[in-house]
Design a protein around this motif. Structure first.
Motif, mmCIF file in Angstrom:
data_model
loop_
_atom_site.group_PDB
_atom_site.id
_atom_site.type_symbol
_atom_site.label_atom_id
_atom_site.label_comp_id
_atom_site.label_asym_id
_atom_site.label_seq_id
_atom_site.Cartn_x
_atom_site.Cartn_y
_atom_site.Cartn_z
ATOM 1 N N TRP A 1 0.804 -1.223 0.000
ATOM 2 C CA TRP A 1 0.000 0.000 0.000
ATOM 3 C C TRP A 1 0.837 1.273 0.000
ATOM 4 O O TRP A 1 0.310 2.366 0.186
ATOM 5 C CB TRP A 1 -0.981 -0.021 1.166
ATOM 6 N N VAL A 2 2.135 1.133 -0.238
ATOM 7 C CA VAL A 2 2.976 2.310 -0.455
ATOM 8 C C VAL A 2 3.015 2.516 -1.967
ATOM 9 O O VAL A 2 3.870 1.996 -2.677
ATOM 10 C CB VAL A 2 4.387 2.123 0.130
ATOM 11 N N LEU A 3 2.052 3.283 -2.443
ATOM 12 C CA LEU A 3 1.781 3.385 -3.873
ATOM 13 C C LEU A 3 2.294 4.693 -4.469
ATOM 14 O O LEU A 3 2.367 5.715 -3.788
ATOM 15 C CB LEU A 3 0.278 3.268 -4.127
ATOM 16 N N GLU A 4 2.595 4.636 -5.747
ATOM 17 C CA GLU A 4 3.039 5.802 -6.493
ATOM 18 C C GLU A 4 2.263 5.882 -7.797
ATOM 19 O O GLU A 4 1.818 4.857 -8.325
ATOM 20 C CB GLU A 4 4.543 5.712 -6.788
ATOM 21 N N PRO A 5 2.090 7.086 -8.350
ATOM 22 C CA PRO A 5 1.422 7.209 -9.649
ATOM 23 C C PRO A 5 2.150 6.384 -10.706
ATOM 24 O O PRO A 5 3.383 6.288 -10.708
ATOM 25 C CB PRO A 5 1.510 8.708 -9.945
ATOM 26 N N TYR A 6 1.369 5.815 -11.596
ATOM 27 C CA TYR A 6 1.913 4.932 -12.634
ATOM 28 C C TYR A 6 1.342 5.343 -13.981
ATOM 29 O O TYR A 6 0.122 5.530 -14.120
ATOM 30 C CB TYR A 6 1.533 3.483 -12.322
ATOM 31 N N THR A 7 2.214 5.504 -14.959
ATOM 32 C CA THR A 7 1.780 5.841 -16.316
ATOM 33 C C THR A 7 1.544 4.542 -17.078
ATOM 34 O O THR A 7 2.500 3.851 -17.439
ATOM 35 C CB THR A 7 2.817 6.704 -17.039
ATOM 36 N N ALA A 8 0.281 4.212 -17.277
ATOM 37 C CA ALA A 8 -0.067 2.940 -17.909
ATOM 38 C C ALA A 8 0.161 3.016 -19.414
ATOM 39 O O ALA A 8 -0.171 4.011 -20.066
ATOM 40 C CB ALA A 8 -1.517 2.603 -17.613
ATOM 41 N N SER A 9 0.716 1.954 -19.961
ATOM 42 C CA SER A 9 0.901 1.851 -21.409
ATOM 43 C C SER A 9 -0.400 1.406 -22.064
ATOM 44 O O SER A 9 -1.356 0.993 -21.386
ATOM 45 C CB SER A 9 2.002 0.842 -21.729
ATOM 46 N N ALA A 10 -0.454 1.462 -23.376
ATOM 47 C CA ALA A 10 -1.636 0.997 -24.102
ATOM 48 C C ALA A 10 -1.875 -0.483 -23.821
ATOM 49 O O ALA A 10 -3.023 -0.915 -23.657
ATOM 50 C CB ALA A 10 -1.458 1.243 -25.598
ATOM 51 N N ALA A 11 -0.805 -1.266 -23.729
ATOM 52 C CA ALA A 11 -0.951 -2.696 -23.437
ATOM 53 C C ALA A 11 -1.475 -2.915 -22.022
ATOM 54 O O ALA A 11 -2.299 -3.812 -21.779
ATOM 55 C CB ALA A 11 0.391 -3.403 -23.627
ATOM 56 N N ASP A 12 -0.999 -2.103 -21.076
ATOM 57 C CA ASP A 12 -1.490 -2.198 -19.701
ATOM 58 C C ASP A 12 -2.996 -1.937 -19.657
ATOM 59 O O ASP A 12 -3.749 -2.660 -18.997
ATOM 60 C CB ASP A 12 -0.793 -1.174 -18.799
#
Length: 278
Positions: free
Chosen positions: A199-210
């Motif tokens: 639960w120590v989360l960070e913003p994630y830039t999702a790819s098109a495949a994600d």
């Protein structure tokens, strides 16, 4: 209640357990923030999940949020669902979800159907279908928050356990990540770079495949209205596997996103509740 008193704003019963202590998550803080914003467009009251059945008839809609694992108040939750269906109560999330809302049978079903999920079985005869692993996870189908979860070296299911427990290989993964949706509209993604700190989360830039991966589960789910969180893990070879499809009361980790993302989420949620009422 139907809004026939002349009031121009819809009334919403917001179901939450502000006192529930979740490991690594602040349920109460998140729902205090959400309700402070939703009050701008709805007449809103909060209640504990054990009171939802008794109070739901007095409101135009019921929003179920951070109410804690259902297994801690199963009788009250069942009574609420029964009453809501009998009365035609507008509930958000709607009560037709096929993910965790209905238990974890979906993991078995998706695994059998060839979806990219952690391999999952619930019958002794299917244990040979699991890939070799150094350890296996055994957990209840109706579990939550790791209640009843255990690790074993050799997978086994007794006749009494079949159909009630799930068995999965323990997966070595790079990180876990979550995709958040409102009424099938993608909002944001977060990830936990340290596998030992979920639960120590960070913003994630999702790819098109994600996003294609996550959307396949959102589209599979029959849920008509609601928030979904698609939890996945990225394996050592870079592939994504579904860990959980949370469609009952997914924690949103709104404290881990920036103000613009948070504002956009609240705006979309408010619009979704209005769409439910319309």
């Amino acid at each position: 209640m139907d809004n026939t008193s002349g009031a121009s704003r819809p009334s919403v019963l917001f179901v939450t357990d502000l006192a529930y202590e979740a490991r690594g998550r602040r349920y109460g803080d998140e729902d205090v923030f959400l309700t402070s914003r939703l009050r701008e467009e709805f007449d809103l009251a909060l209640c504990h999940p054990k009171d939802a059945a008794a109070l739901s008839d007095r409101f135009d809609a019921v929003v179920v949020r951070n109410s804690g694992p259902v297994l801690h108040h199963q009788e009250a939750y069942d009574a609420f669902r029964t009453r809501a269906r009998e009365r035609g109560t507008r509930v958000y999330n709607s009560l037709d979800g096929g993910g965790d809302m209905a238990g974890k049978q979906y993991l078995v079903d998706l695994s059998r159907a060839g979806f990219p999920v952690i391999p999952t079985v619930d019958r002794a005869a299917d244990l040979p279908l699991l890939p070799p692993a150094s350890a296996y996870v055994v957990k209840p189908k109706l579990g939550a928050d790791s209640v009843g979860l255990r690790f074993v070296r050799t997978p086994a299911l007794s006749a009494k356990e079949e159909g009630t427990l799930l068995v999965q290989p323990r997966i070595d993964f790079r990180h876990e990540l979550s995709f958040y949706y409102v009424d099938r509209d993608f909002q944001y993604a977060l990830y936990a770079p340290d596998p030992d700190r979920r639960w120590v989360l960070e913003p994630y830039t999702a790819s098109a495949a994600d996003l294609e991966f996550a959307r396949s589960f959102v589209e599979w789910n029959p849920l008509r209205h609601g928030i979904q969180r698609v939890d996945a893990c990225r394996t050592a070879d870079g592939a994504l596997l579904l860990v959980e499809l949370e469609d009952l009361n997914p924690y949103l980790s709104l404290d881990r996103v920036g103000p613009e993302v948070r504002d956009a989420f609240v705006t979309r949620l408010g619009a979704a509740v209005r769409e439910l009422l319309d």
